[in-house]
Design a protein around this motif. Structure first.
Motif, mmCIF file in Angstrom:
data_model
loop_
_atom_site.group_PDB
_atom_site.id
_atom_site.type_symbol
_atom_site.label_atom_id
_atom_site.label_comp_id
_atom_site.label_asym_id
_atom_site.label_seq_id
_atom_site.Cartn_x
_atom_site.Cartn_y
_atom_site.Cartn_z
ATOM 1 N N THR A 52 0.843 -1.190 0.000
ATOM 2 C CA THR A 52 0.000 0.000 0.000
ATOM 3 C C THR A 52 0.877 1.238 0.000
ATOM 4 O O THR A 52 1.842 1.305 0.745
ATOM 5 C CB THR A 52 -0.908 0.005 1.245
ATOM 6 N N VAL A 53 0.509 2.167 -0.848
ATOM 7 C CA VAL A 53 1.224 3.439 -0.871
ATOM 8 C C VAL A 53 0.254 4.551 -0.485
ATOM 9 O O VAL A 53 -0.957 4.362 -0.539
ATOM 10 C CB VAL A 53 1.817 3.729 -2.272
ATOM 11 N N LEU A 54 0.824 5.670 -0.081
ATOM 12 C CA LEU A 54 -0.011 6.792 0.314
ATOM 13 C C LEU A 54 -0.295 7.673 -0.891
ATOM 14 O O LEU A 54 0.610 7.987 -1.665
ATOM 15 C CB LEU A 54 0.687 7.627 1.388
ATOM 16 N N ALA A 55 -1.568 8.018 -1.040
ATOM 17 C CA ALA A 55 -1.941 9.027 -2.038
ATOM 18 C C ALA A 55 -2.276 10.267 -1.231
ATOM 19 O O ALA A 55 -3.349 10.339 -0.626
ATOM 20 C CB ALA A 55 -3.138 8.554 -2.840
ATOM 21 N N ILE A 56 -1.341 11.196 -1.139
ATOM 22 C CA ILE A 56 -1.561 12.324 -0.231
ATOM 23 C C ILE A 56 -2.048 13.548 -0.996
ATOM 24 O O ILE A 56 -1.658 13.776 -2.135
ATOM 25 C CB ILE A 56 -0.305 12.651 0.607
ATOM 26 N N ARG A 57 -2.903 14.281 -0.336
ATOM 27 C CA ARG A 57 -3.447 15.493 -0.955
ATOM 28 C C ARG A 57 -3.779 16.497 0.158
ATOM 29 O O ARG A 57 -4.004 16.091 1.311
ATOM 30 C CB ARG A 57 -4.697 15.161 -1.774
ATOM 31 N N PRO A 58 -3.814 17.770 -0.172
ATOM 32 C CA PRO A 58 -4.105 18.765 0.869
ATOM 33 C C PRO A 58 -5.550 18.654 1.340
ATOM 34 O O PRO A 58 -6.449 18.386 0.536
ATOM 35 C CB PRO A 58 -3.833 20.102 0.175
ATOM 36 N N SER A 59 -5.732 18.844 2.625
ATOM 37 C CA SER A 59 -7.098 18.831 3.156
ATOM 38 C C SER A 59 -7.741 20.195 2.906
ATOM 39 O O SER A 59 -7.061 21.147 2.491
ATOM 40 C CB SER A 59 -7.066 18.533 4.661
ATOM 41 N N PHE A 73 -6.031 23.034 4.698
ATOM 42 C CA PHE A 73 -4.615 23.347 4.464
ATOM 43 C C PHE A 73 -4.486 24.751 3.897
ATOM 44 O O PHE A 73 -5.223 25.139 2.992
ATOM 45 C CB PHE A 73 -4.001 22.332 3.495
ATOM 46 N N MET A 126 4.833 16.623 3.570
ATOM 47 C CA MET A 126 3.702 16.002 2.858
ATOM 48 C C MET A 126 3.305 16.856 1.649
ATOM 49 O O MET A 126 2.998 16.323 0.576
ATOM 50 C CB MET A 126 2.483 15.890 3.786
ATOM 51 N N HIS A 127 3.299 18.152 1.863
ATOM 52 C CA HIS A 127 2.895 19.057 0.782
ATOM 53 C C HIS A 127 3.864 18.950 -0.396
ATOM 54 O O HIS A 127 3.440 18.864 -1.556
ATOM 55 C CB HIS A 127 2.854 20.485 1.331
ATOM 56 N N ALA A 155 3.434 15.662 -2.116
ATOM 57 C CA ALA A 155 2.235 15.662 -2.975
ATOM 58 C C ALA A 155 2.523 16.374 -4.294
ATOM 59 O O ALA A 155 2.033 15.968 -5.343
ATOM 60 C CB ALA A 155 1.075 16.338 -2.245
ATOM 61 N N PRO A 161 3.624 8.195 -5.918
ATOM 62 C CA PRO A 161 3.156 7.519 -4.707
ATOM 63 C C PRO A 161 4.153 7.721 -3.560
ATOM 64 O O PRO A 161 5.356 7.841 -3.799
ATOM 65 C CB PRO A 161 3.101 6.050 -5.128
ATOM 66 N N LEU A 204 5.605 6.402 3.790
ATOM 67 C CA LEU A 204 5.891 7.185 4.997
ATOM 68 C C LEU A 204 6.563 6.293 6.030
ATOM 69 O O LEU A 204 6.100 5.175 6.293
ATOM 70 C CB LEU A 204 4.579 7.751 5.556
ATOM 71 N N PHE A 229 9.302 5.596 -5.811
ATOM 72 C CA PHE A 229 8.318 6.317 -5.001
ATOM 73 C C PHE A 229 9.024 7.404 -4.202
ATOM 74 O O PHE A 229 10.245 7.444 -4.099
ATOM 75 C CB PHE A 229 7.617 5.359 -4.023
ATOM 76 N N GLY A 258 -2.026 -0.847 -3.880
ATOM 77 C CA GLY A 258 -3.168 -0.342 -3.144
ATOM 78 C C GLY A 258 -2.821 1.043 -2.626
ATOM 79 O O GLY A 258 -1.670 1.309 -2.308
ATOM 80 N N PHE A 312 -3.687 4.368 -0.001
ATOM 81 C CA PHE A 312 -4.317 4.821 1.228
ATOM 82 C C PHE A 312 -4.310 6.344 1.177
ATOM 83 O O PHE A 312 -3.245 6.957 1.142
ATOM 84 C CB PHE A 312 -3.510 4.312 2.427
ATOM 85 N N LEU A 362 -4.370 10.022 2.226
ATOM 86 C CA LEU A 362 -3.954 10.745 3.432
ATOM 87 C C LEU A 362 -4.039 12.234 3.141
ATOM 88 O O LEU A 362 -3.458 12.716 2.170
ATOM 89 C CB LEU A 362 -2.524 10.355 3.820
ATOM 90 N N GLU A 363 -4.779 12.937 3.972
ATOM 91 C CA GLU A 363 -4.878 14.399 3.811
ATOM 92 C C GLU A 363 -4.041 15.066 4.875
ATOM 93 O O GLU A 363 -4.039 14.628 6.021
ATOM 94 C CB GLU A 363 -6.334 14.845 3.939
ATOM 95 N N TYR A 364 -3.330 16.101 4.482
ATOM 96 C CA TYR A 364 -2.477 16.790 5.457
ATOM 97 C C TYR A 364 -2.995 18.194 5.712
ATOM 98 O O TYR A 364 -3.812 18.695 4.972
ATOM 99 C CB TYR A 364 -1.030 16.847 4.964
#
Lengths: 312, 102
Positions: free
Chosen positions: A13-20, A23, A61-62, A65, A70, A73, A129, B96, B98, B100-102
């Motif tokens: 599993t990899v993280l798909a990070i995006r701003p909330s 942010f 994280m920013h 992204a 991918p 962490l 990655f 896969g 996951f 994550l929002e920062y």
């Protein structure tokens, strides 16, 4: 017959990070991100260093992204070892073959081989990655030695044994972003010079007033004028140096979020708001009998700061 | 001394596939012949495999039909057909993800 193997323990599993939605990318944050992107695009690993509450992890994280790859962490830890980064022998692959090619002859073959499982660093190096290694100085320096050849020669050296390869050529899109807190004294190690020398380090400090106010307002849902009061109270308390733990932006967000949710007015006359400020900020000084007088002075200081900013 | 050419000098099918392009016409014809022979052999092998697969599937269907007839006699219920596992949510080239929002 071959026995069924358990599902691979490799990180799949990899993280798909995006701003909330909360942010805030102010000009200060944008400038920092652009500086970091320039180094990362040139192939250098980034290191964000700064005290707690300066937004190191969020910035990491920013930036990760913005790389649009991918993300894996990792969080530094005293117990982390090299195998937690690269992988290791995890279980056995057991194989049994019954050969009945000639019906009157029964031939068995059995063998068991150790099973290698890649860990996050190896996966990131193979696949290109982005690796975010948060608080990497919490890991013992010897655990991070494997990163030296990865960052300089572009080769990941694996412990030899079994059937796995000994060297992995690092994917050209592989990038690492480190964070660390140089002021932390509990559970951290000094980074070895060899590793620090390979990183581009940007020192982060507390954000300017305008940025803090914008972040507090966005994260808490409070009006900007009220968020400014809260941010100013915490900033003045920070400048007073009357504490054991530095009050950070997190303290401002805590006070503002609770006050906004409960409908408190950020003013001296609202005792509930004052109590929230005291709860959050008084704890920055160790509670002990020896500190009783100091805490009383600190309370007076806090009340005077709250009055000066919100007594109107 | 004149070198006598023998069977060892003839390229095998494996060798003809792996080595570089031949320099002489003689070598090229030799390789071509070898590879055509190998191609014919592999095609025949594939036909045999496919014929065997069809035959095995037919026999399996017959066994299943016979099992279905026998199980009610013995008061057994046929096992429900295995449902294929739902596809894993994959992204990032087979990984896969996951969020994550920062």
């Amino acid at each position: 017959m071959t026995t069924a193997l358990p599902r691979s323990a490799e990180p799949r599993t990899v993280l798909a990070i995006r701003p909330s939605a909360t942010f805030v990318e102010t000009s200060a944050v944008q400038a920092l991100a652009e500086r970091a992107m320039a180094y990362l695009q040139a192939g250098y690993p980034m290191h964000f260093r700064g005290p707690a509450g300066t937004g190191k992890t969020t910035l990491a994280m920013h930036v990760a992204a913005r790389l649009e790859r991918p993300v894996m962490l990792m969080v530094g830890d005293e117990e982390l070892s090299t195998s937690d980064l690269v992988g290791g022998q995890n279980g056995y692959r057991y194989r049994r073959v019954e050969d009945r090619f000639i019906h009157s002859v029964l031939k068995y073959e059995e063998d068991a081989v150790q099973r290698w499982v890649d860990n996050r660093l190896t996966v990131a190096c193979r696949q290109g990655f982005t690796l975010v290694y948060d608080e990497f100085t919490r890991s013992r320096p010897e655990a991070n030695n494997v990163l030296l050849t990865v960052l300089e020669e572009g080769v990941l050296v694996l412990p030899r044994g079994g059937q796995q390869e000994s060297y992995i050529k690092v994917h050209p899109e592989f990038r690492v972003i480190f964070t660390s807190n140089p002021q932390e004294y509990a559970g951290v190690h000094a980074a070895q010079d060899a590793l620090s020398d390979r990183l581009v380090t940007i020192d982060l400090d507390y954000y300017d007033r305008a940025t803090e106010i914008e972040i507090v307002a966005t994260q808490s849902g409070m009006a900007v004028e009220q968020a400014a009061n809260v941010a100013d109270i915490v900033r003045d308390f920070r400048d007073a140096q009357c504490y054991d733990q530095t009050p950070t932006l997190r303290a401002s967000i805590m006070i503002a979020r609770v006050s906004a949710q409960q409908g408190y007015t950020p003013a001296r006359h609202d005792t509930r708001f004052v109590q929230v400020c005291l709860d959050v900020l008084e704890s920055k000084t160790a509670a002990s009998s020896a500190n009783r007088e100091r805490r009383a002075q600190q309370r007076e200081l806090l009340l005077s700061i709250i009055t000066s900013h919100s007594g109107r | 001394m004149i070198k006598r050419r023998g069977l060892r000098d003839i390229a095998t099918g494996q060798r003809a596939q792996r080595r570089g392009l031949p320099q002489s016409r003689q070598q090229a014809i030799s390789d071509l012949a070898r590879l055509e022979q190998e191609k014919t052999r592999l095609q025949r092998e594939l036909e045999i495999w496919q014929a065997n697969q069809q035959r095995t599937e037919q026999r399996l269907a017959l066994v299943d039909a016979r099992l279905a007839q026998l199980q009610p006699v013995l008061g057994l219920h046929a096992a429900p057909p295995a449902q294929p596992a739902p596809p894993e949510r994959l992204d990032a080239a087979g990984w896969g993800t996951f969020a994550l929002e920062y």
